[in-house]
Each structure stands twice: as C-alpha cells, then as structure tokens.
Design an enzyme around this catalytic site. Structure first.
Site, PDB file in Angstrom:
ATOM      1  N   GLU A 220      24.071 -30.905 119.642  1.00 41.40           N
ATOM      2  CA  GLU A 220      22.842 -30.805 119.704  1.00 41.40           C
ATOM      3  C   GLU A 220      21.975 -31.413 118.581  1.00 41.40           C
ATOM      4  O   GLU A 220      21.729 -31.086 117.588  1.00 41.40           O
ATOM      5  CB  GLU A 220      22.455 -29.157 119.594  1.00 41.40           C
ATOM      6  CG  GLU A 220      23.180 -28.194 120.488  1.00 41.40           C
ATOM      7  CD  GLU A 220      22.474 -28.065 121.807  1.00 41.40           C
ATOM      8  OE1 GLU A 220      21.433 -28.703 122.055  1.00 41.40           O
ATOM      9  OE2 GLU A 220      23.514 -27.692 122.770  1.00 41.40           O
ATOM     10  N   CYS A 254      13.248 -29.053 116.309  1.00 42.65           N
ATOM     11  CA  CYS A 254      13.718 -30.217 116.857  1.00 42.65           C
ATOM     12  C   CYS A 254      13.192 -30.772 118.402  1.00 42.65           C
ATOM     13  O   CYS A 254      13.325 -31.771 118.681  1.00 42.65           O
ATOM     14  CB  CYS A 254      15.296 -29.879 117.275  1.00 42.65           C
ATOM     15  SG  CYS A 254      15.583 -28.373 117.978  1.00 42.65           S
TER      16      CYS A 254
HETATM   17  P1  NAD Z   1      21.642 -32.739 109.222  1.00 40.20           P
HETATM   18  O1  NAD Z   1      22.456 -33.629 110.321  1.00 40.20           O
HETATM   19  O2  NAD Z   1      21.444 -33.373 108.140  1.00 40.20           O
HETATM   20  O3  NAD Z   1      22.646 -31.533 108.936  1.00 40.20           O
HETATM   21  C1  NAD Z   1      23.227 -30.542 109.973  1.00 40.20           C
HETATM   22  C2  NAD Z   1      24.281 -30.040 109.323  1.00 40.20           C
HETATM   23  O4  NAD Z   1      25.517 -30.760 109.289  1.00 40.20           O
HETATM   24  C3  NAD Z   1      24.413 -29.163 107.945  1.00 40.20           C
HETATM   25  O5  NAD Z   1      24.984 -27.956 107.988  1.00 40.20           O
HETATM   26  C4  NAD Z   1      25.057 -30.023 107.210  1.00 40.20           C
HETATM   27  O6  NAD Z   1      25.711 -29.412 105.866  1.00 40.20           O
HETATM   28  C5  NAD Z   1      26.085 -30.592 107.961  1.00 40.20           C
HETATM   29  N1  NAD Z   1      26.732 -31.840 107.732  1.00 40.20           N
HETATM   30  C6  NAD Z   1      26.098 -32.966 106.836  1.00 40.20           C
HETATM   31  N2  NAD Z   1      26.955 -33.913 106.707  1.00 40.20           N
HETATM   32  C7  NAD Z   1      28.013 -33.763 107.668  1.00 40.20           C
HETATM   33  C8  NAD Z   1      29.222 -34.618 107.799  1.00 40.20           C
HETATM   34  N3  NAD Z   1      29.523 -35.596 107.478  1.00 40.20           N
HETATM   35  N4  NAD Z   1      30.090 -33.761 108.804  1.00 40.20           N
HETATM   36  C9  NAD Z   1      29.777 -32.709 109.183  1.00 40.20           C
HETATM   37  N5  NAD Z   1      28.875 -31.939 109.083  1.00 40.20           N
HETATM   38  C10 NAD Z   1      27.820 -32.433 107.975  1.00 40.20           C
HETATM   39  O7  NAD Z   1      20.503 -31.921 110.143  1.00 40.20           O
HETATM   40  P2  NAD Z   1      19.460 -31.181 109.427  1.00 40.20           P
HETATM   41  O8  NAD Z   1      18.707 -32.165 108.346  1.00 40.20           O
HETATM   42  O9  NAD Z   1      19.940 -29.824 108.884  1.00 40.20           O
HETATM   43  O10 NAD Z   1      18.592 -30.897 110.521  1.00 40.20           O
HETATM   44  C11 NAD Z   1      17.697 -31.721 111.050  1.00 40.20           C
HETATM   45  C12 NAD Z   1      18.218 -32.510 112.527  1.00 40.20           C
HETATM   46  O11 NAD Z   1      18.502 -31.493 113.222  1.00 40.20           O
HETATM   47  C13 NAD Z   1      16.808 -33.023 113.109  1.00 40.20           C
HETATM   48  O12 NAD Z   1      17.482 -34.375 113.507  1.00 40.20           O
HETATM   49  C14 NAD Z   1      16.743 -32.198 114.356  1.00 40.20           C
HETATM   50  O13 NAD Z   1      16.123 -32.789 115.288  1.00 40.20           O
HETATM   51  C15 NAD Z   1      18.051 -31.668 114.518  1.00 40.20           C
HETATM   52  N6  NAD Z   1      17.970 -30.600 115.282  1.00 40.20           N
HETATM   53  C16 NAD Z   1      18.480 -30.414 116.585  1.00 40.20           C
HETATM   54  C17 NAD Z   1      18.266 -29.263 117.156  1.00 40.20           C
HETATM   55  C18 NAD Z   1      19.023 -29.018 118.763  1.00 40.20           C
HETATM   56  O14 NAD Z   1      18.976 -27.872 119.120  1.00 40.20           O
HETATM   57  N7  NAD Z   1      19.331 -30.120 119.259  1.00 40.20           N
HETATM   58  C19 NAD Z   1      17.978 -28.129 116.600  1.00 40.20           C
HETATM   59  C20 NAD Z   1      17.516 -27.964 115.314  1.00 40.20           C
HETATM   60  C21 NAD Z   1      17.544 -29.409 114.639  1.00 40.20           C
END
Ligand code: NAD
Length: 472
Positions: A220, A254
């Site tokens: 997502e 998002c």
């Molecule tokens: P992010 O990708 O930075 O982090 C998301 C999660 O991934 C966190 O728990 C983080 O600790 C973890 N993470 C970081 N590096 C990782 C790795 N190498 N391997 C596995 N996990 C890792 O995202 P964010 O900044 O927390 O959220 C914002 C982003 O999320 C925006 O791009 C937004 O559009 C998207 N988003 C999408 C949805 C959806 O439903 N499609 C919903 C909310 C947010």
C-alpha cells in the site's frame, strides 16, 4: 527508540514468528465465533483507550485535534470491525464450483484457509488506523499477526503495544518496534504474507527483502493523486471537497488530493473558493485548534524546500490564513500557481497542506497529463456528465476513485482499497482483503462412479470415442 531495544527486538523477531507459527499449527484455524470475538475485543479495547490514543497522537504530531483522530482513525476502525463481524461467517463458507459434465457426479469447491502468520509494517501518518485496519482483515481471515509500526510515532506505538498485549497473547498478535534496520530484518522473515503500508521507495526494498523467501506482499504505497475538476463541475463543491481532503491531517494523508487539474477558464474561481473554504474549515489558519501540525522538523523542512524550489522556478505561492507563532510544527495551507513539471513539487508526493493548481483546455489534455505520470493511488473527479465520467474512469489508471468528493472511498468497507503500478499492489478492505489473506484452496472430490477410467490405459475404441467427444 534506543539501540538496545532495537537489538533486542531484532533478536526476538525469528523466535516470535516461530512461536506464532507453532501455535497456528497446533490450534488450527479459528472458528467464525472466535474471529468475531477477537474483533469485538479489539473494538472494546480501542474504545476504552480512545482518549489515551488521542493524546498520544497529538504528542507524536506536535499537535493534532482529538476530533481529527476520532474521525479519521478511530471511527473507520470501529466501522470496519462492525462490517467484518457482519460478514466473516459468510466469507468463510466453502464455495461450490462447477465440474464439467464428464466429471459428474464428482464435486468441486473452494475453501478459504488462513495463511498462517501475516507480517504488517505500518507508517506514521495515521499510525493507529493504518496499523489496525490490516490487522482486522488478517484476524477476520484467521491469521496470526506480527506488527511493526513506524518508529516516528513512539507515543502511539506505546499505547498500541500495551493494548494489543492486553487483548491478545503474543503468539496471536505481537508488536515489534524499531526503525529501518528492524523493518528490513522484519521484511526478511519467512511470513506467509506481508502487508506493507508506506512509501514507494521503501516498498521496493520490502518487496526485494520478502522475495528472498518468496513471501507474497501487499504493498500500500503513495504517489501523486490528482483532483480533476471536470468542465461541468460545480466549482464551489469541488473546491470545498478538495480543501477538506487536502487539509485534513495537514495534508499528511496518502490519498489526499496531491494537485488539482482545473479548466483554464475556471482556475481563478476555483482558487477563490478553495481559499474561502479553507478559512471556513480553519478560521484561525495554521493556529486553528482543528489544524494538525507537520510530524517533525525534517518533514517541515522538506515542505518548505518544495515551496522555495517552486518559487525559484517561477511559481506563485499564496498562503491561506496566518501561521502559528506558538507552534513551529504547523505549516500554513497554501496554493501554488504557475506550476511547471520541472518543479520538485510536481515530481514528488507532497504529503502536506500545499496545493499546486494546474490548468487544462480539454478533458483529453488533462487525461493525457495524468497518464504521463505514474499511476496514482487515488483519483478524484468532479463533474456530472456521464460521458466524461466514463471517459475518465476508463482512460486513467489509479488505485481507487471518488467522484464528486475526496477521501471517501477509503471508508467504504465493501470495496477493495489498494494501489496499482507504482502506487502498490494487492488490496485490503472488502471481501478482497479477506481473500488476499486467505489461501483459496481448490478441492476436487472424486465420486465412486466416474468416467476417469476411460482415459487411462489400456486404450481402446471407447477411448477414441471419448477423446473425439472432448475435442469437439
Ligand atoms: P516509510 O516507507 O518511510 O515507512 C513505512 C514503514 O516502513 C515504517 O514502519 C518504517 O520503519 C518501515 N521501514 C523503513 N525502512 C524499511 C526497510 N528498509 N524495510 C522495511 N521496512 C522499512 O513511509 P512513511 O514515511 O512512514 O509514510 C508515508 C508514506 O506512506 C507516503 O508515501 C504515503 O503515501 C504512504 N502511505 C500509503 C498509504 C496507503 O494506504 N497506500 C497509507 C499511508 C501512507
């Protein structure tokens, strides 16, 4: 999060998965009654801690109104629990399928079996609902869950962890905390499925990590979701809906409308309406008690950088309402005019209360613009002509669409929610979410009386006759 705890959690990851998988094998799939009871426990646990969650969320964000948390996070979860409790028994029933005439009287069916242990990685922007919603669907499908919430919202994670520990034994639902290193280690675990919500860049890494064990993933992700104002749109309604969708949680959503595409002739009227509604929603501008802060200084600086880059390249930034001197975490709403594609603001997901306004002459031109960019997570269309709506729906690709409003597809529990292309893969919500976290096992039960022998050696004239029949 201290290094000590991260190392400890990393160390505990594989044993926790082992414990959950052993319990899953030992106890078998939970009954519908058990799943409904687990969902109810979650609902009660959440309602009992509602004020604690609201306070924790506000602390993590540097300010977020309790109403916003209640409406954007808690209500969707409660409504989803009610929806799942109503539907789960029906979804769990085996489905009868057809067999071809020559296989009769044998029978075929599909049974939906829990996958086992599902990993969930969640982001910071809605740290409660985006952790719990996938968990609800995983429980409805009969799975056990390991959850890794974002490290950027530690107060919410503490409450979440304590709540889940009170409700579920660790071998059913376990929470692991930590940053990117733990996230990476987590994504390398041999789960039965991994649901990741977050950015496209990290999603790409997660998929690579999961591929080591051929773990199927639901991703997502994010992207630039356009709001397309059709030629016959009611401009005031459209501007009001875009303002609501853009400014909720100060744009850190998002599926927020990222930018708007408006007919050239309507641009000035749209901007005036947007401005007016933004001030109706938040009369005190950024200082308004219902206006959220930007999560942290890094995100704040990124948004300021986007505005500066746009201005440097010729854009006009119009701030709406006053700033908030008392809270530097807050960023005033703004509209950006004279936008061009070479500006960073049109190249990356904005994720803040900043609305670029692009203009177009014909609907085809607007559709072509959307199609030149990667598939968005959501698309919003405003307009009443059936022909135009059909054109937009069939000629663009996006995870979901809301017509004549913003955000609302997310809270329709009965339709799948998910991305396409760079905005993600797979979906949850609806029966689709149940199916994607279940194994659809096809089962064929042979009858004592059957014609199978006719196609097995030794072959004879009857075999030829049957072959002729099957090849007709
Ligand atoms: P992010 O990708 O930075 O982090 C998301 C999660 O991934 C966190 O728990 C983080 O600790 C973890 N993470 C970081 N590096 C990782 C790795 N190498 N391997 C596995 N996990 C890792 O995202 P964010 O900044 O927390 O959220 C914002 C982003 O999320 C925006 O791009 C937004 O559009 C998207 N988003 C999408 C949805 C959806 O439903 N499609 C919903 C909310 C947010």
């Amino acid at each position: 999060m201290t290094a000590h705890v991260q190392v400890k959690d990393d160390f505990l990851l594989a044993p926790l998965l082992g414990k959950q998988r052993a319990a899953f094998l030992r106890e078998g799939p939970p009954s519908a009654a058990q799943r409904r009871a687990d969902l109810l426990k979650l609902k009660r646990g959440l309602l009992a801690r509602r004020p604690v969650f609201e306070a924790a969320l506000s602390k993590d964000f540097g300010y977020r109104s309790a109403y916003e948390t209640r409406i954007m996070e808690i209500i969707p979860v409660i409504q989803a629990v009610n929806y799942l409790r109503r539907n789960v028994s029906k979804w769990m029933r085996p489905e009868r399928r057809r067999v071809a005439l020559h296989f009769l009287p044998a029978s075929a069916r599909v049974i939906y079996q829990p996958l086992g242990v599902v990993g969930i990685v969640s982001p910071w922007n809605y740290p409660l609902s985006l952790a719990i919603m996938p968990l609800l669907w995983a429980i409805a499908a009969g799975n056990r869950v390991m959850l890794k919430p974002s490290e950027l919202t530690p107060a919410t994670t503490d409450v979440l962890k304590a709540m889940l520990r009170d409700i579920f034994p660790e071998e059913q639902v376990g929470v692991v905390t930590g940053g990117p290193e733990i996230g990476a280690a987590f994504s390398r675990l041999p789960f039965d499925h991994l649901v990741f919500t977050g950015s496209t860049n990290v999603g790409r890494m997660v998929m690579k990590e999961a591929a080591e064990n051929l773990v199927p993933v639901t991703l997502e992700l994010g992207g630039k979701s356009p709001a397309l104002i059709g030629p016959d749109a009611d401009l005031e309604t459209a501007a009001a809906s875009v303002a609501y969708g853009k400014l909720a949680n100060a744009g850190q959503t998002c599926i927020a409308p990222d930018y708007v595409l408006v007919p050239e002739k309507d641009a000035a009227a749209f901007v005036a309406s947007y401005d007016a509604t933004a001030l109706e929603l938040y009369p005190d501008g950024a200082a308004d008690r219902n206006y959220s802060a930007i999560l942290d200084t890094a995100h704040h600086a990124r948004l300021r950088g986007l505005l500066e880059d746009a201005e440097k390249k010729g854009a006009r930034v119009l701030e709406i309402g006053s700033g908030d001197r008392a809270n530097p975490h807050k960023l005033p709403a703004s509209v950006v005019l004279n936008v061009t594609d070479d500006m960073a603001i049109m190249q990356q997901e904005i994720f803040g209360p900043v609305l670029p306004v692009m203009t177009y002459r014909t609907l085809d031109e607007a559709i072509a613009y959307i199609n030149r960019k990667s598939h968005p997570l959501a698309l919003y269309y405003f307009g009443n002509s059936d022909k135009d709506r059909r054109k937009v729906l069939t000629r663009t690709h996006s995870g979901n669409v809301t017509i004549n409003d913003t955000l609302m597809h997310y809270v329709q529990n009965d339709i799948p929610f998910g991305g396409v292309g760079m905005a993600g893969m797979g979906a949850y919500h609806g029966i689709e979410g149940f199916k994607s976290l279940s194994h659809a096992k096809g089962v064929f039960t042979q009858s004592r009386w059957n014609l199978g022998g006719l196609l097995r050696p030794p072959f004879n004239r009857t075999t030829d006759w049957v072959i002729r029949y099957l090849l007709r």
